[in-house]
Structure formats: C-alpha cells, structure tokens
Motif scaffolding. Structure first.
Motif, PDB file in Angstrom:
ATOM      1  N   MET A  80       0.753  -1.113  -0.100  1.00  0.00           N
ATOM      2  CA  MET A  80      -0.052   0.004  -0.090  1.00  0.00           C
ATOM      3  C   MET A  80       0.960   1.225   0.020  1.00  0.00           C
ATOM      4  N   SER A  81       0.557   2.141  -0.738  1.00  0.00           N
ATOM      5  CA  SER A  81       1.315   3.415  -1.111  1.00  0.00           C
ATOM      6  C   SER A  81       0.979   4.179   0.231  1.00  0.00           C
ATOM      7  N   ALA A  82       2.099   5.010   0.471  1.00  0.00           N
ATOM      8  CA  ALA A  82       1.942   6.001   1.709  1.00  0.00           C
ATOM      9  C   ALA A  82       1.054   7.330   0.987  1.00  0.00           C
ATOM     10  N   PRO A  83       0.218   7.723   2.008  1.00  0.00           N
ATOM     11  CA  PRO A  83      -0.736   8.733   1.766  1.00  0.00           C
ATOM     12  C   PRO A  83      -0.019  10.120   1.226  1.00  0.00           C
ATOM     13  N   PRO A  84      -0.554  10.998   0.485  1.00  0.00           N
ATOM     14  CA  PRO A  84       0.097  12.158   0.044  1.00  0.00           C
ATOM     15  C   PRO A  84       0.485  13.183   1.243  1.00  0.00           C
ATOM     16  N   LEU A  85       1.546  13.697   1.281  1.00  0.00           N
ATOM     17  CA  LEU A  85       1.886  14.733   2.293  1.00  0.00           C
ATOM     18  C   LEU A  85       0.969  15.765   2.134  1.00  0.00           C
ATOM     19  N   ARG A  86       0.785  16.668   3.262  1.00  0.00           N
ATOM     20  CA  ARG A  86       0.312  18.207   3.106  1.00  0.00           C
ATOM     21  C   ARG A  86       1.441  19.164   2.901  1.00  0.00           C
ATOM     22  N   ASN A  87       1.392  19.780   1.998  1.00  0.00           N
ATOM     23  CA  ASN A  87       2.338  20.948   1.827  1.00  0.00           C
ATOM     24  C   ASN A  87       1.892  22.323   2.348  1.00  0.00           C
ATOM     25  N   ALA A  88       2.686  23.212   2.754  1.00  0.00           N
ATOM     26  CA  ALA A  88       2.364  24.282   3.204  1.00  0.00           C
ATOM     27  C   ALA A  88       2.283  25.648   2.133  1.00  0.00           C
ATOM     28  N   MET A  89       1.120  26.046   2.275  1.00  0.00           N
ATOM     29  CA  MET A  89       0.741  27.195   1.061  1.00  0.00           C
ATOM     30  C   MET A  89       0.836  28.649   2.003  1.00  0.00           C
ATOM     31  N   SER A  90       1.635  29.399   1.400  1.00  0.00           N
ATOM     32  CA  SER A  90       1.803  30.974   2.061  1.00  0.00           C
ATOM     33  C   SER A  90       1.758  32.066   0.825  1.00  0.00           C
TER      34      SER A  90
END
Length: 297
Positions: free
Chosen positions: A1-11
């Motif tokens: 099972m692939s890892a879930p997508p990461l959250r990135n920081a929007m600024s």
C-alpha cells in the motif's frame, strides 16, 4: 500500500506591487503613499481562490499593509488562515541591522495582533534577507520578540538572496532562536533548484514544477512550502518603465497565466497552513483545525 500524500504549506507574502525588491531602484519609498494600492482587491481574489479549493494558508503580511487595510486582516483571520508577519516596512534585514530589525518586527507584530485579534507566531523576511552568514542574530531576536518560527531562508544561489550551503530541511540556526523552515528546493545536477513558487513558478513549464514537488513529497517524503504574492494574480497592475528591463521581466513574467497555474497546483497537491504542516517543528498545534482537503491527483 502506498503512503498517503503529504500536506504542503501554502503561503502568501502580502505586499503591494510597488513594494517589491525588483522595483526598489525605480520606486522610492517616499512615493508609496501616492501610488495605486491594489493589495486589498488582489488579496481578496486570493482568498476567493482558496475558498473554492478548500485550502487554508499562511498570510505573511506587512504591518504597513495592515495599518492601511485593517478589514482585510480581519477577513484573512475569519477565513481560518494563519496570520503571520512579513515585517513592517519591507526593508532588507541585512541592510537595516539588529536594532532596526527588532523595531520593525515588534511594530509589525503589534499592529497585526491588534487588528487580527490572534497571536502572530510566524515570520518571513522581505526578499529572504536573513541567514546565518549575513544576520547571525536574527533568529535570536525573533524568539525574543515572541515569534515561534521563521520561513526566511532560500537554500539556493541567487543574485538577490539565498544561501546554497544552508540546510534544505527545517533546522535551528541558534540554540536560543526560532527554527527556520527553509523554502523548498530539489536537488539536481549537483545543486539546489528552487521548487517553492515566486518567479520560478511563473517561468518554468507547470509540469516541470509539478514533477519537482512530487519528488519532494514522494521520494524524499518531505512537505514543501509554496509562496506567492497578491500582485502575481494581477496582470493589469501598472507598468514601471523606469525599472530596468531585467527587473520588469522578473516582475511580470507569467502574470497572465498565474491564476490558472495556481488553481491547478491547488488541485494537484494537498495544502494547509504553515503552523499546521510544521506543528511538530515549531511546537504547539495550529490555532485552528485544518480545512477539508481535496484528494491530490
């Protein structure tokens, strides 16, 4: 099972079109008050884009802007976004020195907190103008003035800013200072390449940028940081013929397609506030829960 997508920081670095470093030699500071202020309408457009995408972001805002547009600051906070500091007068930190830097960030923090009614924990230096070589005292001063983190260093080689030898991951420049959350880069051809927004995002083909950020997320398993300015969604802003050809190109390249590219970016990746994405690094939870996110493509 692939890892879930990461959250990135929007600024978003909230400053007006005439305050950018590219125009510093063409538009003097004493002209600012008489120029067409477009930052409020442009930031409102950005807020609407985020609302449609279900994204919360961090708004690094100039105290100068907050003093003149207090209703905008309250709308940023009401939208569930993080209110952070971009300093007060958009002056390069390595030029103004320690004492003026302290006065600048203290004034900005006070103005933003008084208007926004929330604690201001984050800071981003104008034009990424701090670093251990030029301003070894900056991160200590930020901690002393009540900040919890800085996102002010770009680990690249650039004519206006950057330190290619600086770490690419969050790090602590000083034991007594705040942590630094550096702008995102991709390691390729033996050097750090920018993958964090700004003029680079408007210049390179979108698939190239997307591939770089996917590598950061998927291969390196690191969250990215993206930044842009409200004036970047405004191709109708005034031209500055007295600026150099290079400065005009750097400022205006890709403005017409910026909104379309930004909307694709919001669909292709998961996004959140800086204080949520990096909560473990800066200490403490975000001031508000994360907004619902669309599944990344």
């Amino acid at each position: 099972m692939s890892a879930p997508p990461l959250r990135n920081a929007m600024s978003v670095d909230v400053e007006d079109w005439f305050q950018v470093q590219a125009y510093a030699g063409a538009i003097s500071r004493d002209r600012w008050e008489g120029l067409d202020r477009r930052v409020e309408a442009n930031t409102e457009r950005v807020l609407a884009i985020f609302e449609r995408a279900g994204v919360r972001a961090t708004f690094f805002t100039l105290g100068w802007v907050a003093e003149r547009h207090p209703a905008l600051i309250r709308r940023i906070v009401a939208g569930g976004h993080e209110l952070a500091s971009h300093g007060h007068g958009h002056e390069l930190v390595h030029q103004i020195g320690l004492d003026r830097f302290r006065a600048d960030i203290r004034r900005a923090k006070r103005v933003l907190e008084d208007i926004g009614g929330v604690a201001v924990r984050g800071y981003r230096a104008p034009t990424f103008s701090i670093g251990p070589k030029l301003t070894p005292w900056a991160h200590d001063v930020l901690a002393e003035e009540g900040h919890a983190y800085s996102s002010s260093l770009f680990p690249i080689r650039h004519d206006l800013y950057g330190d290619a030898e600086a770490p690419r991951d969050p790090w602590l420049p000083s034991v007594m200072g705040v942590p630094e959350l550096p702008m995102t880069t991709v390691r390729a051809i033996g050097r750090n390449l920018p993958c964090s927004g700004g003029g680079w995002f408007r210049l390179v083909p979108y698939p190239v940028f997307r591939t770089g950020l996917r590598r950061v997320n998927g291969v390196e398993r690191r969250p990215g940081i993206f930044y842009f300015h409200p004036w970047e969604v405004d191709p109708g802003q005034p031209h500055v013929p007295e600026a150099s050809r290079g400065a005009r190109f750097r400022h205006r390249v890709g403005l017409e397609s910026m909104v379309h590219r930004l909307e694709k970016l919001l669909r292709d990746f998961r996004w959140d506030r800086m204080d949520a994405v990096f909560a473990d690094t800066i200490g403490g939870a975000a001031a508000a829960p994360s907004a619902p996110q669309r599944q990344a493509a």
